[in-house]
Design a protein around this motif. Structure first.
Motif, PDB file in Angstrom:
ATOM      1  N   PHE A 184      31.668   2.224  24.016  1.00  0.00           N
ATOM      2  CA  PHE A 184      33.023   1.787  24.385  1.00  0.00           C
ATOM      3  C   PHE A 184      33.852   2.975  24.867  1.00  0.00           C
ATOM      4  CE2 PHE A 184      37.416   0.723  23.679  1.00  0.00           C
ATOM      5  CZ  PHE A 184      37.521  -0.636  23.946  1.00  0.00           C
ATOM      6  N   ALA A 185      33.832   4.078  24.094  1.00  0.00           N
ATOM      7  CA  ALA A 185      34.589   5.270  24.484  1.00  0.00           C
ATOM      8  C   ALA A 185      34.070   5.834  25.800  1.00  0.00           C
ATOM      9  CB  ALA A 185      34.512   6.316  23.381  1.00  0.00           C
ATOM     10  N   ALA A 186      32.743   5.814  25.982  1.00  0.00           N
ATOM     11  CA  ALA A 186      32.166   6.311  27.237  1.00  0.00           C
ATOM     12  C   ALA A 186      32.614   5.458  28.417  1.00  0.00           C
ATOM     13  CB  ALA A 186      30.640   6.320  27.139  1.00  0.00           C
ATOM     14  N   GLY A 187      32.605   4.134  28.249  1.00  0.00           N
ATOM     15  CA  GLY A 187      33.033   3.248  29.330  1.00  0.00           C
ATOM     16  C   GLY A 187      34.489   3.456  29.699  1.00  0.00           C
ATOM     17  N   ALA A 188      35.337   3.643  28.685  1.00  0.00           N
ATOM     18  CA  ALA A 188      36.753   3.879  28.950  1.00  0.00           C
ATOM     19  C   ALA A 188      36.953   5.197  29.693  1.00  0.00           C
ATOM     20  CB  ALA A 188      37.531   3.886  27.633  1.00  0.00           C
ATOM     21  N   MET A 189      36.220   6.244  29.300  1.00  0.00           N
ATOM     22  CA  MET A 189      36.367   7.532  29.957  1.00  0.00           C
ATOM     23  C   MET A 189      35.839   7.499  31.385  1.00  0.00           C
ATOM     24  SD  MET A 189      35.476  10.078  26.753  1.00  0.00           S
ATOM     25  CE  MET A 189      35.802  11.590  27.639  1.00  0.00           C
ATOM     26  N   ILE A 190      34.712   6.836  31.598  1.00  0.00           N
ATOM     27  CA  ILE A 190      34.168   6.729  32.956  1.00  0.00           C
ATOM     28  C   ILE A 190      35.131   5.944  33.840  1.00  0.00           C
ATOM     29  CG2 ILE A 190      32.302   5.710  34.330  1.00  0.00           C
ATOM     30  CD1 ILE A 190      30.424   6.391  31.978  1.00  0.00           C
ATOM     31  N   TRP A 191      35.768   4.922  33.301  1.00  0.00           N
ATOM     32  CA  TRP A 191      36.761   4.162  34.058  1.00  0.00           C
ATOM     33  C   TRP A 191      37.915   5.067  34.503  1.00  0.00           C
ATOM     34  CZ3 TRP A 191      37.489  -0.590  36.200  1.00  0.00           C
ATOM     35  CH2 TRP A 191      38.787  -0.893  36.608  1.00  0.00           C
ATOM     36  N   VAL A 192      38.409   5.872  33.576  1.00  0.00           N
ATOM     37  CA  VAL A 192      39.515   6.774  33.911  1.00  0.00           C
ATOM     38  C   VAL A 192      39.101   7.747  35.008  1.00  0.00           C
ATOM     39  CG1 VAL A 192      40.917   8.683  33.028  1.00  0.00           C
ATOM     40  CG2 VAL A 192      40.683   6.584  31.688  1.00  0.00           C
ATOM     41  N   VAL A 193      37.885   8.299  34.893  1.00  0.00           N
ATOM     42  CA  VAL A 193      37.408   9.261  35.891  1.00  0.00           C
ATOM     43  C   VAL A 193      37.329   8.628  37.267  1.00  0.00           C
ATOM     44  CG1 VAL A 193      35.401  10.610  36.622  1.00  0.00           C
ATOM     45  CG2 VAL A 193      36.180  10.729  34.253  1.00  0.00           C
ATOM     46  N   SER A 194      36.710   7.445  37.349  1.00  0.00           N
ATOM     47  CA  SER A 194      36.466   6.817  38.647  1.00  0.00           C
ATOM     48  C   SER A 194      37.695   6.137  39.229  1.00  0.00           C
ATOM     49  CB  SER A 194      35.326   5.796  38.515  1.00  0.00           C
ATOM     50  OG  SER A 194      35.075   5.152  39.750  1.00  0.00           O
TER      51      SER A 194
END
Length: 305
Positions: free
Chosen positions: A260-270
């Motif tokens: 979940f944390a990884a998905g949220a961070m990847i969303w912010v990056v992209s």
């Protein structure tokens, strides 16, 4: 009403002075939280040894790094667009590498141990990753915020001063970082939480500077810009508390929480950072910054993990 009270009432009835009061109150709240975190770290003991205590300490360090990065806005009025994009790109690289090395890979390993199957463990992390991205998608639509270049996002019916819109924009970035730190410590494995905390704190310093200087460019006083930049760091302890509370009570939620944390961070990056760094014609410099951040996080994870 006496003269002093009437004078104060007249002073803070002015919208500019009311905003000053809000920012001052927010800065005071930040200082109080930071002080409590510092006391917890200095006292140590059994509370700091718990996942919640470690997560609060780690996210408190990251929040203080954001405040430290915002302090130079007291003296710096402007950063060149190229260097701003390089610094944001660096932060994006750190976040992308953290998602891979410190969240997804440990999540798959933990899921494999819990479920007895590597594909099942990977599927659990993948499900969490998708949910994390969807959570940030909904937050992007529900929370009013504004970026210096991209303009306003979120509901139009909620009218807020521009400073608060920009604070909310950076807070949306910091919340998943706090969640990552929290879930990193929730499994009781410091080899996951410590590299995450170190890397996120490092990239929070330039991020805090960028947001504070951006606020100065829209006519806010130096101390107001620095206080607002520091205020965004409070989203990190909040994210840490939420993630530890959700993932520490049920074993399968730990690998799902890492995803979940990884998905949220990847969303912010992209969705947020990379488009922001590519708006001004400095794509190559921003990409070099991203690669630099990725390498730094990879080395930190190898050294500390």
């Amino acid at each position: 009403m006496n003269i002093a009270a009437r004078t104060l009432q007249d002073y803070f009835s002015d919208p500019r002075h009311a905003a000053t009061l809000k920012l001052g109150s927010g800065a005071l709240a930040f200082a109080l939280v930071a002080g409590l975190v510092w006391v917890a770290v200095m006292q140590g003991g059994t509370r700091l040894a718990t996942p919640m205590g470690q997560a609060l300490a780690g996210s408190g360090v990251a929040a203080l790094a954001t405040a430290l990065g915002a302090l130079p806005a007291l003296f710096i009025q402007k950063i060149s667009a190229r260097w701003e994009d390089v610094m944001l790109g660096f932060g994006a690289g750190v976040m992308a590498a953290a998602a891979c090395f410190s969240l997804i890979l440990p999540g798959v390993a933990a899921g494999t141990d819990i479920l007895g199957s590597r594909p099942a463990g990977a599927a659990l992390v993948a499900a969490g990753l998708v949910l994390g991205a969807l959570f940030l998608l909904l937050a992007d639509k529900a929370v009013p915020h504004e970026h210096p270049s991209a303009g306003r996002h979120g509901p139009d019916w909620m009218h807020l001063r521009r400073v608060w819109l920009m604070v909310f924009a950076i807070a949306l970035h910091n919340f998943p970082e706090g969640m990552a730190i929290g879930v990193g410590f929730s499994g009781g494995d410091a080899s996951v939480g410590v590299p995450l905390t170190a890397a996120i704190a490092i990239q929070d310093i330039p991020e805090g500077l960028v947001v504070a200087v951006a606020l100065r460019t829209v006519a806010y006083a130096p101390w107001q810009a620095a206080a607002a930049g520091a205020l965004t760091g409070l989203a990190e302890p909040l994210g840490a508390i939420v993630s530890v509370a959700l993932t520490s009570g049920f074993a399968p939620l730990y690998p799902a929480g890492l995803g979940f944390a990884a998905g949220a961070m990847i969303w912010v990056v992209s969705h947020e950072i990379i488009p922001e760094t590519h708006r001004k014609g400095h794509e190559q410099a921003a990409t070099l910054g991203l690669i630099g951040g990725f390498v730094v996080m990879m080395m930190l994870d190898t050294a500390l993990g």
